[in-house]
Motif scaffolding. Sequence first.
Motif, PDB file in Angstrom:
ATOM      1  N   PRO A 151      -3.680  13.071   1.393  1.00 20.20           N
ATOM      2  CA  PRO A 151      -3.187  11.070   0.951  1.00 20.20           C
ATOM      3  C   PRO A 151      -4.501  11.739  -0.341  1.00 20.20           C
ATOM      4  CG  PRO A 151      -3.938  11.433   3.143  1.00 20.20           C
ATOM      5  CD  PRO A 151      -4.381  12.965   2.981  1.00 20.20           C
ATOM      6  N   MET A 152      -3.894  11.301  -1.440  1.00 18.38           N
ATOM      7  CA  MET A 152      -5.385  11.904  -2.533  1.00 18.38           C
ATOM      8  C   MET A 152      -5.619  10.576  -3.073  1.00 18.38           C
ATOM      9  SD  MET A 152      -7.383  14.385  -4.133  1.00 18.38           S
ATOM     10  CE  MET A 152      -6.529  15.651  -4.151  1.00 18.38           C
ATOM     11  N   TRP A 153      -4.732   9.303  -2.989  1.00 20.38           N
ATOM     12  CA  TRP A 153      -5.226   8.415  -3.627  1.00 20.38           C
ATOM     13  C   TRP A 153      -4.658   7.082  -2.686  1.00 20.38           C
ATOM     14  CZ3 TRP A 153      -3.527  12.235  -7.064  1.00 20.38           C
ATOM     15  CH2 TRP A 153      -4.738  12.675  -8.212  1.00 20.38           C
ATOM     16  N   LEU A 154      -4.696   6.056  -2.736  1.00 16.88           N
ATOM     17  CA  LEU A 154      -4.328   4.778  -2.052  1.00 16.88           C
ATOM     18  C   LEU A 154      -4.068   3.680  -3.202  1.00 16.88           C
ATOM     19  CD1 LEU A 154      -3.126   3.024   0.513  1.00 16.88           C
ATOM     20  CD2 LEU A 154      -5.915   2.580   1.357  1.00 16.88           C
ATOM     21  N   LEU A 155      -3.160   3.389  -3.025  1.00 14.72           N
ATOM     22  CA  LEU A 155      -3.120   2.790  -4.514  1.00 14.72           C
ATOM     23  C   LEU A 155      -2.200   1.927  -4.203  1.00 14.72           C
ATOM     24  CD1 LEU A 155      -1.023   3.823  -7.779  1.00 14.72           C
ATOM     25  CD2 LEU A 155      -0.527   1.430  -6.862  1.00 14.72           C
ATOM     26  N   LYS A 156      -2.539   0.164  -4.265  1.00 10.74           N
ATOM     27  CA  LYS A 156      -2.440  -1.019  -3.932  1.00 10.74           C
ATOM     28  C   LYS A 156      -1.972  -1.588  -4.547  1.00 10.74           C
ATOM     29  CE  LYS A 156      -5.657  -1.453   0.433  1.00 10.74           C
ATOM     30  NZ  LYS A 156      -7.271  -2.131   0.591  1.00 10.74           N
ATOM     31  N   TYR A 157       0.041  -2.650  -4.551  1.00  8.26           N
ATOM     32  CA  TYR A 157       0.157  -3.311  -5.757  1.00  8.26           C
ATOM     33  C   TYR A 157       0.609  -3.824  -5.118  1.00  8.26           C
ATOM     34  CZ  TYR A 157       4.451  -0.195  -4.287  1.00  8.26           C
ATOM     35  OH  TYR A 157       4.869  -0.027  -3.274  1.00  8.26           O
ATOM     36  N   GLN A 158       1.536  -5.154  -6.313  1.00  7.32           N
ATOM     37  CA  GLN A 158       2.091  -5.996  -5.911  1.00  7.32           C
ATOM     38  C   GLN A 158       3.774  -6.177  -6.885  1.00  7.32           C
ATOM     39  OE1 GLN A 158      -0.383  -9.425  -6.858  1.00  7.32           O
ATOM     40  NE2 GLN A 158       0.265 -10.173  -4.355  1.00  7.32           N
ATOM     41  N   THR A 159       4.561  -6.164  -6.295  1.00  3.59           N
ATOM     42  CA  THR A 159       5.692  -7.100  -7.470  1.00  3.59           C
ATOM     43  C   THR A 159       5.362  -8.181  -7.802  1.00  3.59           C
ATOM     44  OG1 THR A 159       6.899  -6.422  -5.085  1.00  3.59           O
ATOM     45  CG2 THR A 159       7.124  -5.071  -6.078  1.00  3.59           C
ATOM     46  N   LEU A 160       5.681  -8.279  -9.473  1.00  5.88           N
ATOM     47  CA  LEU A 160       5.076  -9.426  -9.560  1.00  5.88           C
ATOM     48  C   LEU A 160       6.372 -10.567  -9.840  1.00  5.88           C
ATOM     49  CD1 LEU A 160       2.577  -8.791 -11.959  1.00  5.88           C
ATOM     50  CD2 LEU A 160       2.356  -9.254  -9.137  1.00  5.88           C
ATOM     51  N   SER A 161       7.734  -9.453 -10.185  1.00  3.24           N
ATOM     52  CA  SER A 161       8.653 -10.306 -10.060  1.00  3.24           C
ATOM     53  C   SER A 161       9.942  -9.737  -9.648  1.00  3.24           C
ATOM     54  CB  SER A 161       9.074 -10.858 -11.933  1.00  3.24           C
ATOM     55  OG  SER A 161       8.691  -9.617 -12.195  1.00  3.24           O
ATOM     56  N   ALA A 162      11.038 -10.459  -9.060  1.00  6.49           N
ATOM     57  CA  ALA A 162      12.124  -9.314  -9.111  1.00  6.49           C
ATOM     58  C   ALA A 162      12.905  -8.922  -9.923  1.00  6.49           C
ATOM     59  CB  ALA A 162      13.203 -10.626  -7.555  1.00  6.49           C
ATOM     60  N   PRO A 163      13.695  -7.734  -9.489  1.00  5.04           N
ATOM     61  CA  PRO A 163      14.239  -6.868 -10.157  1.00  5.04           C
ATOM     62  C   PRO A 163      15.312  -7.701 -10.382  1.00  5.04           C
ATOM     63  CG  PRO A 163      14.701  -5.542  -8.558  1.00  5.04           C
ATOM     64  CD  PRO A 163      13.444  -6.645  -8.200  1.00  5.04           C
ATOM     65  N   PRO A 164      16.092  -8.124 -11.743  1.00  2.00           N
ATOM     66  CA  PRO A 164      17.321  -9.176 -12.195  1.00  2.00           C
ATOM     67  C   PRO A 164      18.535  -8.111 -11.103  1.00  2.00           C
ATOM     68  CG  PRO A 164      16.719  -7.481 -13.772  1.00  2.00           C
ATOM     69  CD  PRO A 164      16.132  -7.451 -13.134  1.00  2.00           C
ATOM     70  N   THR A 165      19.242  -9.616 -10.304  1.00  2.00           N
ATOM     71  CA  THR A 165      20.330  -9.588  -9.110  1.00  2.00           C
ATOM     72  C   THR A 165      21.159  -9.863 -10.145  1.00  2.00           C
ATOM     73  OG1 THR A 165      19.731 -11.358  -8.099  1.00  2.00           O
ATOM     74  CG2 THR A 165      18.712  -9.862  -7.605  1.00  2.00           C
ATOM     75  N   THR A 166      22.650  -8.904  -9.696  1.00  2.00           N
ATOM     76  CA  THR A 166      23.745  -9.269 -10.405  1.00  2.00           C
ATOM     77  C   THR A 166      24.046  -8.855  -9.149  1.00  2.00           C
ATOM     78  OG1 THR A 166      24.088  -6.744 -10.691  1.00  2.00           O
ATOM     79  CG2 THR A 166      22.689  -8.106 -12.209  1.00  2.00           C
ATOM     80  N   GLN A 167      25.413  -9.876  -8.805  1.00  2.00           N
ATOM     81  CA  GLN A 167      26.521 -10.239  -8.013  1.00  2.00           C
ATOM     82  C   GLN A 167      27.691  -9.157  -8.639  1.00  2.00           C
ATOM     83  OE1 GLN A 167      26.396 -14.315  -7.314  1.00  2.00           O
ATOM     84  NE2 GLN A 167      24.959 -13.814  -5.520  1.00  2.00           N
ATOM     85  N   ALA A 168      28.103  -8.001  -7.185  1.00  2.00           N
ATOM     86  CA  ALA A 168      29.668  -7.653  -7.593  1.00  2.00           C
ATOM     87  C   ALA A 168      30.358  -9.281  -7.415  1.00  2.00           C
ATOM     88  CB  ALA A 168      29.297  -6.857  -6.839  1.00  2.00           C
ATOM     89  N   ARG A 169      31.497  -9.296  -8.696  1.00  2.00           N
ATOM     90  CA  ARG A 169      32.013 -10.412  -8.960  1.00  2.00           C
ATOM     91  C   ARG A 169      33.531  -9.724  -8.894  1.00  2.00           C
ATOM     92  NH1 ARG A 169      30.778 -14.842 -12.417  1.00  2.00           N
ATOM     93  NH2 ARG A 169      28.139 -15.198 -11.733  1.00  2.00           N
ATOM     94  N   GLY A 170      35.163  -9.863  -8.288  1.00  2.00           N
ATOM     95  CA  GLY A 170      35.320  -9.027  -8.892  1.00  2.00           C
ATOM     96  C   GLY A 170      36.628  -9.275  -9.783  1.00  2.00           C
ATOM     97  N   HIS A 223       0.581  -0.584   0.283  1.00  2.00           N
ATOM     98  CA  HIS A 223      -0.230   0.062   0.061  1.00  2.00           C
ATOM     99  C   HIS A 223       0.800   0.829  -0.093  1.00  2.00           C
ATOM    100  CE1 HIS A 223      -3.482  -2.505   2.420  1.00  2.00           C
ATOM    101  NE2 HIS A 223      -2.926  -2.874   1.225  1.00  2.00           N
ATOM    102  N   ILE A 224       0.203   1.940  -0.714  1.00  2.00           N
ATOM    103  CA  ILE A 224       1.470   3.383  -0.748  1.00  2.00           C
ATOM    104  C   ILE A 224       0.356   4.654  -1.009  1.00  2.00           C
ATOM    105  CG2 ILE A 224       1.603   3.252  -3.551  1.00  2.00           C
ATOM    106  CD1 ILE A 224       4.874   4.744  -2.336  1.00  2.00           C
ATOM    107  N   PHE A 225       0.100   6.023  -0.465  1.00  2.00           N
ATOM    108  CA  PHE A 225      -0.515   7.259  -0.257  1.00  2.00           C
ATOM    109  C   PHE A 225       0.056   7.458  -1.346  1.00  2.00           C
ATOM    110  CE2 PHE A 225      -1.329   6.815   3.680  1.00  2.00           C
ATOM    111  CZ  PHE A 225      -2.834   6.065   3.890  1.00  2.00           C
ATOM    112  N   VAL A 226      -0.542   8.195  -2.296  1.00  2.00           N
ATOM    113  CA  VAL A 226      -0.329   9.400  -3.673  1.00  2.00           C
ATOM    114  C   VAL A 226      -0.924  10.418  -2.923  1.00  2.00           C
ATOM    115  CG1 VAL A 226       0.106   9.649  -5.934  1.00  2.00           C
ATOM    116  CG2 VAL A 226       0.074   7.189  -5.458  1.00  2.00           C
ATOM    117  N   CYS A 227       0.204  11.197  -2.768  1.00  2.00           N
ATOM    118  CA  CYS A 227      -0.468  12.673  -2.154  1.00  2.00           C
ATOM    119  C   CYS A 227      -0.521  13.848  -2.968  1.00  2.00           C
ATOM    120  CB  CYS A 227       0.113  12.778  -0.553  1.00  2.00           C
ATOM    121  SG  CYS A 227       0.266  11.318  -0.057  1.00  2.00           S
ATOM    122  N   MET A 228      -1.130  14.852  -2.482  1.00  2.00           N
ATOM    123  CA  MET A 228      -0.717  16.227  -3.113  1.00  2.00           C
ATOM    124  C   MET A 228       0.231  16.963  -1.937  1.00  2.00           C
ATOM    125  SD  MET A 228      -2.171  15.787  -5.859  1.00  2.00           S
ATOM    126  CE  MET A 228      -1.708  17.933  -6.454  1.00  2.00           C
TER     127      MET A 228
END
Length: 178
Positions: free
Chosen positions: A152-171, A124-129
């Motif tokens: 708080p003008m709007w209440l937006l409900k959402y789902q992150t359906l897939s995670a962003p790609p992760t990259t592991q730092a390598r030497g 849940h996140i508020f979108v505000c003026m």
Amino acid sequence: AKSAPSAAEAAFGVPVGRHTQEYKAVVDYFAHTLAWSGSVGVVSLARLHNPEVYGRYAKTAPAGETVMFHGCRTLANEDSIIRNGFDVACCRSGGGNYGTWLAYAASYSNGGFVYTEHSSGVRHIFVCMVSYHHVLKDDTTMRVVGQDCAYPMWLLKYQTLSAPPTTQARGPLRKRRK
């Protein structure tokens, strides 16, 4: 995923239809500032209609206003904001009575400052003026404003359906010696 409205949302929220210009404008702005490379699904968008709270905010709006985001970590805080507006007396960041903290980008609030339903993962996140009246802090990430300077003008409900790609730092790549 379904997300049942809280008592406060049911009392003050008006669902915004998916095929309206309002829905498209709010959701597009949210998605643009979320900066999430994975997939995001909007579950619902409700315009919050609380004439008493809006009346207090409207007195500060002539100074100019902008759209910003605010997340709550608990449903109780979310309900309190819907019913009573932002109350700087409840502020903990920056010290008691400091002000209401809002983010220019949804990505900041999404980074750990939104209420997440445990069973469904719906966030849940508020979108505000937010008015330019009584600004206590303003930088490229956040703005802190005084009492009744955000709505708080709007209440937006959402789902992150897939995670962003992760990259592991390598030497640095090294050749093996034979």
